[in-house]
Scaffold this motif. Structure first.
Motif: not given
Length: 108
Positions: A97-108
């Motif tokens: 879940e932490q990695y996915l949150r970081e990936l979402r931040r990268r895509s914004h």
């Protein structure tokens, strides 16, 4: 030494549970050694034998992330979290879940 033992286990076949565990173990060892492409390769072999293994998919997703392959990381982590496999440990679930949150931040 651990790598040699795991490779030795594969002499008895590449299609067994023992082989899946050996491939998984080799993926872990190469990840610790920093050889991310080889780690991904071994995790992928383990998933060929047990594609529903949420733990292996989660671990490979983390290695893809470390390797900079964001799309592959996202795919693996989402699949691991969405799996019906109840074996995904709470700690691994949190990390995914932490990695996915970081990936979402990268895509914004």
């Amino acid at each position: 030494r651990a790598i040699r033992r795991l490779l030795h286990a594969l002499r008895y076949g590449h299609n067994s549970l023992q082989a899946k565990n050996a491939f998984q173990g080799l993926g872990e060892r190469y990840e610790r050694l920093g050889n991310l492409p080889r780690s991904i390769w071994y995790y992928s072999r383990a998933l060929e034998l047990a594609e529903d293994d949420a733990n292996t998919r989660c671990w490979r997703g983390q290695v893809y992330y470390q390797h900079g392959d964001w799309d592959a990381a996202r795919t693996d982590l989402e699949e691991a979290l969405g799996s019906d496999d109840m074996e995904l440990a709470a700690e691994d679930r949190e990390i995914a879940e932490q990695y996915l949150r970081e990936l979402r931040r990268r895509s914004h």
